[in-house]
Design an enzyme around this catalytic site. Structure first.
Site, PDB file in Angstrom:
ATOM      1  N   ARG A   1     -56.109 -49.190  47.451  1.00  0.00           N
ATOM      2  CA  ARG A   1     -56.273 -50.651  46.904  1.00  0.00           C
ATOM      3  C   ARG A   1     -56.423 -51.412  48.426  1.00  0.00           C
ATOM      4  O   ARG A   1     -55.532 -51.236  49.140  1.00  0.00           O
ATOM      5  CB  ARG A   1     -55.366 -51.097  45.923  1.00  0.00           C
ATOM      6  CG  ARG A   1     -55.411 -50.473  44.447  1.00  0.00           C
ATOM      7  CD  ARG A   1     -54.935 -51.331  43.797  1.00  0.00           C
ATOM      8  NE  ARG A   1     -55.666 -52.482  42.974  1.00  0.00           N
ATOM      9  CZ  ARG A   1     -55.093 -53.629  42.184  1.00  0.00           C
ATOM     10  NH1 ARG A   1     -53.856 -53.372  41.813  1.00  0.00           N
ATOM     11  NH2 ARG A   1     -55.743 -54.624  42.127  1.00  0.00           N
TER      12      ARG A   1
ATOM     13  N   LYS B   1     -54.161 -62.755  42.925  1.00  0.00           N
ATOM     14  CA  LYS B   1     -54.827 -62.423  41.823  1.00  0.00           C
ATOM     15  C   LYS B   1     -55.848 -63.759  41.409  1.00  0.00           C
ATOM     16  O   LYS B   1     -55.511 -64.857  41.768  1.00  0.00           O
ATOM     17  CB  LYS B   1     -53.960 -62.529  40.610  1.00  0.00           C
ATOM     18  CG  LYS B   1     -54.809 -61.934  39.328  1.00  0.00           C
ATOM     19  CD  LYS B   1     -55.694 -61.026  39.441  1.00  0.00           C
ATOM     20  CE  LYS B   1     -54.860 -59.613  39.703  1.00  0.00           C
ATOM     21  NZ  LYS B   1     -55.997 -58.633  40.159  1.00  0.00           N
TER      22      LYS B   1
ATOM     23  N   GLN C   1     -52.744 -59.045  33.059  1.00  0.00           N
ATOM     24  CA  GLN C   1     -51.462 -59.051  33.447  1.00  0.00           C
ATOM     25  C   GLN C   1     -50.437 -60.125  32.704  1.00  0.00           C
ATOM     26  O   GLN C   1     -49.206 -59.868  32.489  1.00  0.00           O
ATOM     27  CB  GLN C   1     -51.306 -59.021  35.019  1.00  0.00           C
ATOM     28  CG  GLN C   1     -52.125 -57.770  35.683  1.00  0.00           C
ATOM     29  CD  GLN C   1     -53.421 -58.069  35.922  1.00  0.00           C
ATOM     30  OE1 GLN C   1     -54.036 -58.878  35.342  1.00  0.00           O
ATOM     31  NE2 GLN C   1     -54.044 -57.555  36.998  1.00  0.00           N
TER      32      GLN C   1
ATOM     33  N   ARG D   1     -49.127 -51.525  39.615  1.00  0.00           N
ATOM     34  CA  ARG D   1     -49.741 -52.706  40.524  1.00  0.00           C
ATOM     35  C   ARG D   1     -48.980 -53.733  40.758  1.00  0.00           C
ATOM     36  O   ARG D   1     -47.504 -53.681  40.287  1.00  0.00           O
ATOM     37  CB  ARG D   1     -50.899 -52.989  39.445  1.00  0.00           C
ATOM     38  CG  ARG D   1     -50.788 -52.923  37.956  1.00  0.00           C
ATOM     39  CD  ARG D   1     -49.714 -54.010  37.495  1.00  0.00           C
ATOM     40  NE  ARG D   1     -49.928 -55.420  37.951  1.00  0.00           N
ATOM     41  CZ  ARG D   1     -48.797 -56.219  38.056  1.00  0.00           C
ATOM     42  NH1 ARG D   1     -47.592 -55.773  37.605  1.00  0.00           N
ATOM     43  NH2 ARG D   1     -49.256 -57.456  38.599  1.00  0.00           N
ATOM     44  N   GLY D   2     -49.141 -54.546  41.581  1.00  0.00           N
ATOM     45  CA  GLY D   2     -48.294 -55.524  42.105  1.00  0.00           C
ATOM     46  C   GLY D   2     -48.053 -54.997  43.534  1.00  0.00           C
ATOM     47  O   GLY D   2     -47.663 -54.050  43.768  1.00  0.00           O
TER      48      GLY D   2
ATOM     49  N   ASP E   1     -50.657 -61.028  47.290  1.00  0.00           N
ATOM     50  CA  ASP E   1     -51.013 -59.619  47.999  1.00  0.00           C
ATOM     51  C   ASP E   1     -50.937 -59.610  49.374  1.00  0.00           C
ATOM     52  O   ASP E   1     -50.870 -58.493  49.991  1.00  0.00           O
ATOM     53  CB  ASP E   1     -52.082 -59.068  47.312  1.00  0.00           C
ATOM     54  CG  ASP E   1     -51.971 -58.872  45.751  1.00  0.00           C
ATOM     55  OD1 ASP E   1     -51.845 -59.780  44.951  1.00  0.00           O
ATOM     56  OD2 ASP E   1     -51.631 -57.847  45.442  1.00  0.00           O
TER      57      ASP E   1
HETATM   58  O1  MRU Z   1     -54.169 -56.383  40.561  1.00  0.00           O
HETATM   59  P1  MRU Z   1     -52.720 -56.393  40.544  1.00  0.00           P
HETATM   60  O2  MRU Z   1     -52.188 -56.455  39.260  1.00  0.00           O
HETATM   61  O3  MRU Z   1     -52.107 -55.433  41.423  1.00  0.00           O
HETATM   62  O4  MRU Z   1     -52.370 -58.107  41.031  1.00  0.00           O
HETATM   63  C1  MRU Z   1     -51.250 -58.392  41.255  1.00  0.00           C
HETATM   64  C2  MRU Z   1     -51.012 -59.756  41.662  1.00  0.00           C
HETATM   65  O5  MRU Z   1     -51.931 -60.275  42.037  1.00  0.00           O
HETATM   66  C3  MRU Z   1     -49.741 -60.239  42.121  1.00  0.00           C
HETATM   67  O6  MRU Z   1     -49.489 -61.755  41.885  1.00  0.00           O
HETATM   68  C4  MRU Z   1     -49.319 -59.882  43.424  1.00  0.00           C
HETATM   69  O7  MRU Z   1     -49.282 -58.541  43.839  1.00  0.00           O
HETATM   70  C5  MRU Z   1     -47.764 -60.300  43.728  1.00  0.00           C
HETATM   71  S1  MRU Z   1     -46.774 -59.060  42.883  1.00  0.00           S
HETATM   72  C6  MRU Z   1     -44.982 -59.372  43.281  1.00  0.00           C
END
Ligand code: MRU
Length: 342
Positions: free
Chosen positions: A90, A243, A191, A47-48, A232
C-alpha cells in the site's frame, strides 16, 4: 482499556483478524509467508497505518527465515525482491516503509532470526505504548465534557492496540469527559460503520454513527467540541494524509470553530516529503465506489476512488504523538519535535 488487537504473532506464523468481515464475523487468518502478508495488506485484511507497519515487520521475519533456510549463501536476492513486494503493498501509509526500514537495519547488522523476531515484537509492543501515550496527551488537551467526531477507524483495530484517535477518545472516556463519539461511516470501506462503531460499542464507549455527509450539519446543529483523527503520513511541513473525507471534515471544523486534532505516532511523520503534495495517494478500484461489498449499486458510469486526502497543516490545531503535542504544526515545530529525546 481495550483488549482488541488485530495482530497475533505465534512464533511460527502470523495471525490477522480479517477486518473485511467485521463486525459480522470474527475470523482469524493464518499467514506463514511474506507474499501472503503483502496480499493481506493490499486486500485490507489488516489496515490502518500502524497495524500495517507491525504486520510488515513480521512479514520481514517470515521472509528472512524462509530465504536463509533456502540458501545460506544466496538468500539476499530473493529476500530483497520480497521486500520490494512488501513495501509496495500500500503506498500512502508510511509506517509500512518505516517498519521495513527498521527491520532491514537489523538485517544489515547480520542478526540472527531470533534477534529479528525480537525486533518485530519490539515494534509491536512499542506501538501499543505509543498509543497509550498519545491517548494521555490528547485527552489532556480536551478540557471539560466533549463531543467528538472521528473519521475512518484509527482505533485498536488500526494499530497494535488501544488506537491513535480512538486512543484519545478512550482516554477522554476514562476521564469521565466523553459526552458522545460520532463516527463517520467512511465510504467506501465503511471503516467507521463497521469497525469504529463496533470497537467503541464493545468497550461501552458511547458512539453514534453518522453518514459522512452529515458532519457539517452535526457541527451546526449540535454542540461538537473536537474532531480527532489518525493519519497515514504527515509531511515535514505538517500536512496530514488520512482517509478520504478527512480534508472536508477539517474545513467544516474550522468553519464552525471546532478544534481539529491528529493523533499519530512519530513513525507516521515522513521528513522526506516536504509537503502533502508529495505524498502518494492510493487510488483503489472503481468497483469499491460503484457498489457495496460486491453488490453493484451505481448506474453504468465510471468512478474515481482516491483512498486518502491531504489536510493542509493550516487546518490542523494539534498533532499528538507519543512524544507530546505540536500546536499549529509547521516545518520548524515538526523538525524540533522529531529531534526531541534523541
Ligand atoms: O484504508 P485504511 O483503512 O487503511 O485507512 C486507515 C486510515 O485512514 C486511518 O485513519 C489511519 O491509518 C490512521 S490509523 C491509526
Amino acid at each position: 482499556m481495550s483488549e482488541i488487537s488485530p495482530i497475533r504473532w505465534k512464533a511460527t506464523h502470523l495471525e490477522l483478524l480479517d477486518q473485511r468481515l467485521l463486525p459480522g464475523e470474527v475470523v482469524w487468518l493464518k499467514l506463514d509467508d511474506v507474499t501472503t502478508v503483502a496480499k493481506a495488506i493490499t486486500d485490507m485484511v489488516v489496515r490502518g497505518a500502524p497495524a500495517i507497519g507491525v504486520t510488515a515487520a513480521y512479514g520481514v521475519v517470515l521472509a528472512a527465515r524462509y530465504h536463509r533456510q533456502s540458501s545460506a549463501q544466496h538468500w539476499r536476492r530473493g529476500f530483497d525482491q520480497d521486500m520490494q513486494l512488501l513495501a509496495a503493498a500500500r503506498p500512502t501509509a508510511i509506517n509500512l516503509k518505516w517498519a521495513i526500514d527498521r527491520m532491514l537495519q537489523r538485517v544489515e547488522q547480520n542478526v540472527s532470526d531470533a534477534e529479528l523476531e525480537a525486533e518485530a515484537i519490539a515494534i509491536h509492543q512499542e506501538d501499543v505504548a505509543a498509543c497509550k501515550a498519545m491517548g494521555d496527551y490528547g485527552a489532556a488537551l480536551i478540557e471539560g465534557d466533549a463531543s467528538i467526531i472521528t473519521h475512518c477507524n484509527a482505533g485498536a483495530l488500526a494499530t497494535a492496540g488501544y488506537g491513535t484517535a480512538l486512543g484519545v477518545i478512550r482516554s477522554v472516556f476514562h476521564q469521565g469527559n466523553l459526552v458522545m463519539a460520532y463516527a463517520d461511516e467512511t465510504r467506501p470501506w465503511l471503516q467507521g460503520a463497521r469497525l469504529t462503531a463496533w470497537e467503541l460499542a464493545q468497550d461501552g464507549i458511547p458512539v453514534t454513527l453518522i453518514a459522512d455527509s452529515a458532519a457539517s450539519h452535526l457541527m451546526s446543529t449540535k454542540h461538537i467540541d473536537w474532531v480527532v483523527v489518525g493519519s497515514d503520513r504527515i509531511a515535514a511541513n505538517g500536512d496530514v494524509a488520512n482517509k478520504i473525507g478527512t480534508y472536508q471534515l477539517a474545513i467544516c471544523a474550522r468553519h464552525h470553530g471546532v478544534k481539529f486534532m491528529v493523533a499519530a505516532p512519530t513513525s507516521t511523520i515522513d521528513l522526506d516529503v516536504a509537503s502533502g503534495a508529495d505524498i502518494p495517494i492510493e487510488e483503489r478500484a472503481a468497483e469499491e465506489v460503484l457498489g457495496v461489498f460486491g453488490t453493484r449499486i451505481a448506474a453504468d458510469v465510471p468512478a474515481w476512488n482516491p483512498a486518502f486526502d491531504v489536510t493542509p497543516a493550516s487546518l490542523v490545531d494539534f498533532i499528538v504523538t507519543e512524544k507530546g503535542v505540536i500546536e499549529s504544526p509547521d516545518k520548524q515545530k515538526i523538525a524540533a519535535h522529531m529531534r526531541q529525546g534523541e
